[in-house]
Design a protein around this motif. Structure first.
Motif, PDB file in Angstrom:
ATOM      1  N   ARG A  27     -32.084 -46.399 -32.708  1.00  9.07           N
ATOM      2  CA  ARG A  27     -33.268 -46.249 -33.567  1.00  9.07           C
ATOM      3  C   ARG A  27     -32.874 -46.020 -35.019  1.00  9.07           C
ATOM      4  NH1 ARG A  27     -35.099 -42.849 -29.401  1.00  9.07           N
ATOM      5  NH2 ARG A  27     -34.829 -40.968 -30.653  1.00  9.07           N
ATOM      6  N   HIS A  28     -31.643 -45.570 -35.244  1.00  7.25           N
ATOM      7  CA  HIS A  28     -31.174 -45.251 -36.595  1.00  7.25           C
ATOM      8  C   HIS A  28     -30.036 -46.168 -37.023  1.00  7.25           C
ATOM      9  CE1 HIS A  28     -33.492 -41.745 -35.388  1.00  7.25           C
ATOM     10  NE2 HIS A  28     -33.721 -41.582 -36.682  1.00  7.25           N
ATOM     11  N   ASN A  29     -30.041 -47.378 -36.495  1.00  2.00           N
ATOM     12  CA  ASN A  29     -29.088 -48.422 -36.886  1.00  2.00           C
ATOM     13  C   ASN A  29     -27.630 -47.985 -36.805  1.00  2.00           C
ATOM     14  OD1 ASN A  29     -31.193 -50.297 -37.510  1.00  2.00           O
ATOM     15  ND2 ASN A  29     -31.563 -49.131 -39.373  1.00  2.00           N
ATOM     16  N   GLY A  30     -27.303 -47.222 -35.769  1.00  2.00           N
ATOM     17  CA  GLY A  30     -25.919 -46.836 -35.550  1.00  2.00           C
ATOM     18  C   GLY A  30     -25.470 -45.603 -36.297  1.00  2.00           C
ATOM     19  N   ILE A  31     -26.321 -44.996 -37.100  1.00  4.32           N
ATOM     20  CA  ILE A  31     -26.035 -43.792 -37.885  1.00  4.32           C
ATOM     21  C   ILE A  31     -24.942 -44.065 -38.921  1.00  4.32           C
ATOM     22  CG2 ILE A  31     -25.472 -41.323 -37.808  1.00  4.32           C
ATOM     23  CD1 ILE A  31     -27.998 -42.031 -36.194  1.00  4.32           C
ATOM     24  N   PHE A  32     -25.201 -43.760 -40.147  1.00  2.00           N
ATOM     25  CA  PHE A  32     -24.224 -43.882 -41.235  1.00  2.00           C
ATOM     26  C   PHE A  32     -23.480 -45.214 -41.185  1.00  2.00           C
ATOM     27  CE2 PHE A  32     -24.438 -39.166 -40.597  1.00  2.00           C
ATOM     28  CZ  PHE A  32     -25.147 -38.905 -41.749  1.00  2.00           C
ATOM     29  N   GLY A  33     -24.206 -46.306 -41.137  1.00  2.00           N
ATOM     30  CA  GLY A  33     -23.592 -47.633 -41.183  1.00  2.00           C
ATOM     31  C   GLY A  33     -22.871 -48.042 -39.908  1.00  2.00           C
ATOM     32  N   GLY A  34     -23.281 -47.494 -38.776  1.00  2.00           N
ATOM     33  CA  GLY A  34     -22.687 -47.903 -37.505  1.00  2.00           C
ATOM     34  C   GLY A  34     -21.592 -46.988 -37.002  1.00  2.00           C
ATOM     35  N   CYS A  35     -21.573 -45.748 -37.451  1.00  2.00           N
ATOM     36  CA  CYS A  35     -20.533 -44.793 -37.072  1.00  2.00           C
ATOM     37  C   CYS A  35     -20.603 -44.405 -35.590  1.00  2.00           C
ATOM     38  CB  CYS A  35     -20.661 -43.543 -37.945  1.00  2.00           C
ATOM     39  SG  CYS A  35     -19.623 -42.173 -37.444  1.00  2.00           S
ATOM     40  N   TRP A  36     -21.820 -44.263 -35.059  1.00  2.00           N
ATOM     41  CA  TRP A  36     -22.023 -43.824 -33.671  1.00  2.00           C
ATOM     42  C   TRP A  36     -21.393 -42.458 -33.414  1.00  2.00           C
ATOM     43  CZ3 TRP A  36     -25.037 -45.703 -29.788  1.00  2.00           C
ATOM     44  CH2 TRP A  36     -25.699 -46.886 -30.093  1.00  2.00           C
ATOM     45  N   CYS A  37     -21.273 -41.661 -34.474  1.00  2.00           N
ATOM     46  CA  CYS A  37     -20.704 -40.316 -34.352  1.00  2.00           C
ATOM     47  C   CYS A  37     -19.299 -40.376 -33.744  1.00  2.00           C
ATOM     48  CB  CYS A  37     -21.621 -39.412 -33.526  1.00  2.00           C
ATOM     49  SG  CYS A  37     -21.556 -37.680 -34.043  1.00  2.00           S
ATOM     50  N   THR A  38     -18.495 -41.321 -34.242  1.00  2.00           N
ATOM     51  CA  THR A  38     -17.111 -41.461 -33.769  1.00  2.00           C
ATOM     52  C   THR A  38     -16.083 -41.076 -34.835  1.00  2.00           C
ATOM     53  OG1 THR A  38     -17.035 -43.788 -34.455  1.00  2.00           O
ATOM     54  CG2 THR A  38     -17.649 -43.332 -32.149  1.00  2.00           C
ATOM     55  N   TRP A  39     -16.517 -40.873 -36.063  1.00  2.00           N
ATOM     56  CA  TRP A  39     -15.570 -40.661 -37.158  1.00  2.00           C
ATOM     57  C   TRP A  39     -14.634 -39.486 -36.900  1.00  2.00           C
ATOM     58  CZ3 TRP A  39     -13.885 -37.129 -40.697  1.00  2.00           C
ATOM     59  CH2 TRP A  39     -13.119 -37.638 -41.757  1.00  2.00           C
ATOM     60  N   PHE A  40     -15.131 -38.422 -36.285  1.00  2.00           N
ATOM     61  CA  PHE A  40     -14.342 -37.209 -36.092  1.00  2.00           C
ATOM     62  C   PHE A  40     -13.378 -37.316 -34.908  1.00  2.00           C
ATOM     63  CE2 PHE A  40     -18.282 -36.048 -38.228  1.00  2.00           C
ATOM     64  CZ  PHE A  40     -17.784 -35.409 -39.348  1.00  2.00           C
ATOM     65  N   HIS A  41     -13.580 -38.296 -34.042  1.00  2.00           N
ATOM     66  CA  HIS A  41     -12.700 -38.504 -32.887  1.00  2.00           C
ATOM     67  C   HIS A  41     -11.356 -39.083 -33.344  1.00  2.00           C
ATOM     68  CE1 HIS A  41     -15.551 -37.617 -29.678  1.00  2.00           C
ATOM     69  NE2 HIS A  41     -16.466 -38.295 -30.336  1.00  2.00           N
ATOM     70  N   PRO A  42     -10.335 -39.053 -32.468  1.00  2.00           N
ATOM     71  CA  PRO A  42      -9.052 -39.664 -32.834  1.00  2.00           C
ATOM     72  C   PRO A  42      -9.203 -41.159 -33.099  1.00  2.00           C
ATOM     73  CG  PRO A  42      -8.848 -38.364 -30.818  1.00  2.00           C
ATOM     74  CD  PRO A  42     -10.310 -38.449 -31.143  1.00  2.00           C
ATOM     75  N   ASP A  43      -8.371 -41.675 -33.975  1.00  2.00           N
ATOM     76  CA  ASP A  43      -8.355 -43.113 -34.226  1.00  2.00           C
ATOM     77  C   ASP A  43      -7.829 -43.825 -32.985  1.00  2.00           C
ATOM     78  OD1 ASP A  43      -9.236 -42.732 -36.860  1.00  2.00           O
ATOM     79  OD2 ASP A  43      -7.190 -42.400 -37.553  1.00  2.00           O
ATOM     80  N   SER A  44      -8.369 -45.017 -32.717  1.00  2.51           N
ATOM     81  CA  SER A  44      -7.953 -45.780 -31.545  1.00  2.51           C
ATOM     82  C   SER A  44      -7.584 -47.198 -31.954  1.00  2.51           C
ATOM     83  CB  SER A  44      -9.092 -45.816 -30.520  1.00  2.51           C
ATOM     84  OG  SER A  44      -8.793 -46.704 -29.473  1.00  2.51           O
TER      85      SER A  44
END
Length: 196
Positions: A27-44
């Motif tokens: 509903r919010h277009n992925g949040i912050f440009g498509g982040c999906w609240c993954t920024w704080f997780h480890p890089d993959s």
């Protein structure tokens, strides 16, 4: 119409509740440009690019049990969340170099992102989500919890930029100020007792 506490419940983000989280983020277009609240997780390295890559990555974290959030639910719809996890699960924080240089301890948990559905803002749901996260942490055995809220300046800032709430909100939830982090962020801390 404002929601009342009687109409709301807190549920943990889990494979069973993923559809509610997924629908809110969509509903919010992925949040912050498509982040999906993954920024704080480890890089993959396996992560696909763009919003769909972030969405798949978040779902994988949830299915593996390494993504946690308190979802504020109204009926069958998530209307807010507070992401939390261990520092190993959420290693990426803003101003990390300064944070590490000044750290006096490693917390058991971090609260890294709080989000409220745009249709339900200015109703105290960010605080509800934060308290929900603390309740879920208590059920998991409690411990030292850190949050990194903003200290808004004199200039009005859109609430969408306050991705982790404000210092005042954390203080209302029993957190104490530890130190500044960056220009307008803080380190706040609270010890949560295990649920009885």
């Amino acid at each position: 119409m404002a929601l009342t506490n009687e109409e709301l419940r807190i549920v943990p983000l889990a494979p069973q509740t993923w559809p509610m989280f997924d629908a809110m983020v969509l509903r919010h277009n992925g949040i912050f440009g498509g982040c999906w609240c993954t920024w704080f997780h480890p890089d993959s390295e396996d992560r696909a690019p763009g919003a769909e890559g972030s969405r798949a990555e978040k779902k994988r974290y949830v299915e593996c049990g390494v993504a946690h959030a308190a979802l504020v639910v109204d009926g069958d719809e998530a209307v807010a969340w507070a992401e939390y996890g261990t520092p190993a699960e959420l290693p990426n924080i803003h101003h990390r170099k300064q944070y590490d240089a000044e750290a006096d301890l490693v917390p058991d948990y971090r609260v890294t992102c709080i989000f409220v559905d745009k249709r339900h803002r200015r109703r105290g749901l960010a605080e509800t989500a934060l308290l929900g996260a603390l309740d879920l942490i208590a059920r998991e055995g409690g411990g030292v919890v850190e949050g990194y809220p903003h200290v808004p300046g004199e200039k009005r800032v859109s609430s969408s930029f306050l991705y982790n709430g404000t210092r005042a909100m954390y203080e209302r939830c029993g957190f104490e100020f530890v130190r500044p982090k960056g220009l307008k962020n803080t380190v706040m801390r609270r010890t949560v007792a295990p649920a009885g």
